[in-house]
Design a protein around this motif. Structure first.
Motif, short mmCIF file in Angstrom:
data_model
loop_
_atom_site.label_atom_id
_atom_site.label_comp_id
_atom_site.label_asym_id
_atom_site.label_seq_id
_atom_site.Cartn_x
_atom_site.Cartn_y
_atom_site.Cartn_z
N GLN A 1 0.84 -1.19 0.00
CA GLN A 1 0.00 0.00 0.00
C GLN A 1 0.88 1.24 0.00
OE1 GLN A 1 -3.10 -0.30 -0.36
NE2 GLN A 1 -4.16 1.54 0.32
N GLN A 3 1.12 5.38 0.38
CA GLN A 3 0.46 6.57 0.91
C GLN A 3 1.25 7.81 0.51
OE1 GLN A 3 0.07 5.79 5.19
NE2 GLN A 3 -2.12 5.54 4.86
N VAL A 5 1.42 11.85 1.59
CA VAL A 5 0.97 12.76 2.64
C VAL A 5 1.66 14.11 2.49
CG1 VAL A 5 0.82 13.15 5.12
CG2 VAL A 5 0.59 10.83 4.22
N TYR A 110 -0.59 8.13 -7.55
CA TYR A 110 -1.22 8.34 -6.25
C TYR A 110 -1.33 9.83 -5.96
CZ TYR A 110 -0.31 3.39 -5.52
OH TYR A 110 -0.28 2.02 -5.65
#
Length: 121
Positions: A1, A3, A5, A110
């Motif tokens: 996964q 991410q 940020v 992403y």
């Protein structure tokens, strides 16, 4: 996964500076291009600045000579130094990681959740 940020947004007076940071985490092997976009209500998301893994950069005409994008490939992190800020720079700023290659040999794009930048006059 994977991410993505962002951090560093906030309220600043016109003429001031802010530095945005964006870190991509997860089982990442490499990232092709990392970029900053911004969006105001009722308008399309627009590209602010982008940087390739090799360090080539691209800027929107509206931010050239005021904003500087940089990148730390070892940390999968991209920065946006914003100087001489104007009220029209007010927007939600989003980080995009394009062509993220993972240890499972998948490649996807992403987005971060966005960070608000508000420039007061």
């Amino acid at each position: 996964q994977v991410q993505v940020v962002e951090s560093g947004g906030g309220l600043v007076q016109a003429g001031g500076s802010l530095r945005l940071s964006c870190a991509a985490s997860g089982s990442i092997i490499s990232i092709n291009t990392m970029a900053w976009y911004r969006q105001v209500p009722g308008k399309q998301r627009e590209l602010v600045a982008a940087i390739t893994g090799g360090g080539d950069t691209n800027y929107a005409d509206t931010v050239k000579a005021r904003f500087t994008i940089s990148r730390d490939n070892a940390k999968n992190t991209v920065y946006l130094q914003m100087n001489s800020l104007k009220p029209e720079d007010t927007a939600v700023y989003y980080c995009n990681a394009e062509g993220v290659l993972t240890v499972w040999y998948t490649r996807n794009d992403y987005w971060g959740q966005g960070t608000q930048v508000t420039v007061s006059s």
